[in-house]
Design an enzyme around this catalytic site. Structure first.
Site, PDB file in Angstrom:
ATOM      1  N   TYR A   1       4.007  -1.074 -13.137  1.00  0.00           N
ATOM      2  CA  TYR A   1       3.244  -1.878 -12.179  1.00  0.00           C
ATOM      3  C   TYR A   1       3.927  -3.230 -11.945  1.00  0.00           C
ATOM      4  CZ  TYR A   1      -1.032  -4.114 -10.351  1.00  0.00           C
ATOM      5  OH  TYR A   1      -1.966  -4.763  -9.584  1.00  0.00           O
TER       6      TYR A   1
ATOM      7  N   HIS B   1      -8.475  -7.957   3.607  1.00  0.00           N
ATOM      8  CA  HIS B   1      -7.321  -7.089   3.400  1.00  0.00           C
ATOM      9  C   HIS B   1      -6.766  -7.204   1.989  1.00  0.00           C
ATOM     10  CE1 HIS B   1      -5.926  -5.173   7.176  1.00  0.00           C
ATOM     11  NE2 HIS B   1      -5.084  -4.589   6.357  1.00  0.00           N
TER      12      HIS B   1
ATOM     13  N   PHE C   1       0.839  -1.210   0.000  1.00  0.00           N
ATOM     14  CA  PHE C   1       0.000   0.000   0.000  1.00  0.00           C
ATOM     15  C   PHE C   1       0.871   1.256   0.000  1.00  0.00           C
ATOM     16  CE2 PHE C   1      -2.970   3.148   1.726  1.00  0.00           C
ATOM     17  CZ  PHE C   1      -4.027   2.954   0.859  1.00  0.00           C
TER      18      PHE C   1
ATOM     19  N   VAL D   1       1.320  -9.226  -2.989  1.00  0.00           N
ATOM     20  CA  VAL D   1       0.201  -9.402  -2.067  1.00  0.00           C
ATOM     21  C   VAL D   1      -0.319 -10.831  -2.236  1.00  0.00           C
ATOM     22  CG1 VAL D   1      -1.916  -8.389  -1.166  1.00  0.00           C
ATOM     23  CG2 VAL D   1      -0.382  -6.995  -2.543  1.00  0.00           C
TER      24      VAL D   1
HETATM   25  C1  DLZ Z   1      -1.585  -5.692   6.079  1.00  0.00           C
HETATM   26  C2  DLZ Z   1      -1.019  -6.409   4.892  1.00  0.00           C
HETATM   27  C3  DLZ Z   1      -1.452  -7.714   4.585  1.00  0.00           C
HETATM   28  C4  DLZ Z   1      -2.496  -8.422   5.361  1.00  0.00           C
HETATM   29  N1  DLZ Z   1      -0.946  -8.390   3.534  1.00  0.00           N
HETATM   30  C5  DLZ Z   1       0.012  -7.783   2.770  1.00  0.00           C
HETATM   31  C6  DLZ Z   1       0.569  -8.468   1.657  1.00  0.00           C
HETATM   32  O1  DLZ Z   1       0.273  -9.639   1.354  1.00  0.00           O
HETATM   33  N2  DLZ Z   1       1.477  -7.797   0.913  1.00  0.00           N
HETATM   34  C7  DLZ Z   1       1.876  -6.519   1.187  1.00  0.00           C
HETATM   35  O2  DLZ Z   1       2.703  -5.954   0.437  1.00  0.00           O
HETATM   36  N3  DLZ Z   1       1.372  -5.862   2.252  1.00  0.00           N
HETATM   37  C8  DLZ Z   1       0.463  -6.458   3.053  1.00  0.00           C
HETATM   38  N4  DLZ Z   1      -0.044  -5.800   4.124  1.00  0.00           N
HETATM   39  C9  DLZ Z   1       0.526  -4.471   4.490  1.00  0.00           C
HETATM   40  C10 DLZ Z   1      -0.092  -3.283   3.723  1.00  0.00           C
HETATM   41  O3  DLZ Z   1       0.371  -3.213   2.396  1.00  0.00           O
HETATM   42  C11 DLZ Z   1       0.281  -1.975   4.437  1.00  0.00           C
HETATM   43  O4  DLZ Z   1       1.680  -1.930   4.640  1.00  0.00           O
HETATM   44  C12 DLZ Z   1      -0.386  -1.829   5.790  1.00  0.00           C
HETATM   45  O5  DLZ Z   1      -1.787  -1.972   5.664  1.00  0.00           O
HETATM   46  C13 DLZ Z   1      -0.070  -0.450   6.439  1.00  0.00           C
HETATM   47  O6  DLZ Z   1      -0.539   0.597   5.586  1.00  0.00           O
END
Ligand code: DLZ
Length: 163
Positions: A121, A96, A66, A89
């Protein structure tokens, strides 16, 4: 993403301009680090294989995918011609996954229209770890390689614009 007949690391070198003199920013998410560092390595090596000097590549890390939006926004303001955003992700048991995928994708897409530099991307979104491993140097190649080639092509595209 990779398909049955498309390996992410394969490209036609005759269609890739030289990256000599081009400058790139790469922003990398720390979540799923094993995957994202392999993507980074792929992107970095492929840029260098296409004449980009290592000192012309700036690498910065952010905590999660994010945060790639903020990271790419800030990197694009630096002395770079394009930014590559790298993250992974993996679907978990909570909604989430959908929020992060959608938010990050939308944020990075918007950056391509709201500021003048290409933002590439490099977000892998998968159901499980194995699918991610398959795309960061496994059986489907490395999405980092694909991002590097795309970045060079987009900078060359920009150089060709009449204005
Ligand atoms: C919280 C979260 C979760 C559950 N899964 C991932 C993921 O699989 N890959 C990733 O890059 N980040 C994940 N995050 C973290 C979010 O991207 C972000 O860092 C948090 O929600 C704080 O803004």
């Amino acid at each position: 993403m990779a398909t049955k007949n498309h390996n992410l690391s394969e490209y036609d070198p005759t269609k890739v301009p030289s990256g000599k003199g081009m400058r790139f920013g790469i922003v990398v998410s720390e979540w799923n680090e094993g995957v994202t560092e392999s993507l980074l390595r792929g992107a970095f090596d492929t840029l260098m294989q296409n004449d980009v000097a290592p000192e012309d590549i700036t690498v910065m890390h952010v905590p999660g995918s994010f945060e790639l939006i903020y990271g790419a926004t800030q990197l694009a303001k630096q002395e770079v011609d394009a930014v590559i955003a790298i993250g992974c992700v993996i679907r978990g048991d909570t909604p989430h996954f959908d929020y992060i995928c959608q938010g990050t994708t939308y944020g990075l897409a918007r950056l391509n229209t709201e500021q003048p530099k290409p933002v590439i991307y490099g977000l892998i979104t998968t159901e499980n770890l194995q699918q991610a491993l398959d795309r960061c140097g496994g059986k489907h190649g490395n999405k980092g390689d694909e991002c590097a080639i795309t970045a060079i092509k987009m900078v060359a595209f920009k150089h060709q614009l009449p204005l």
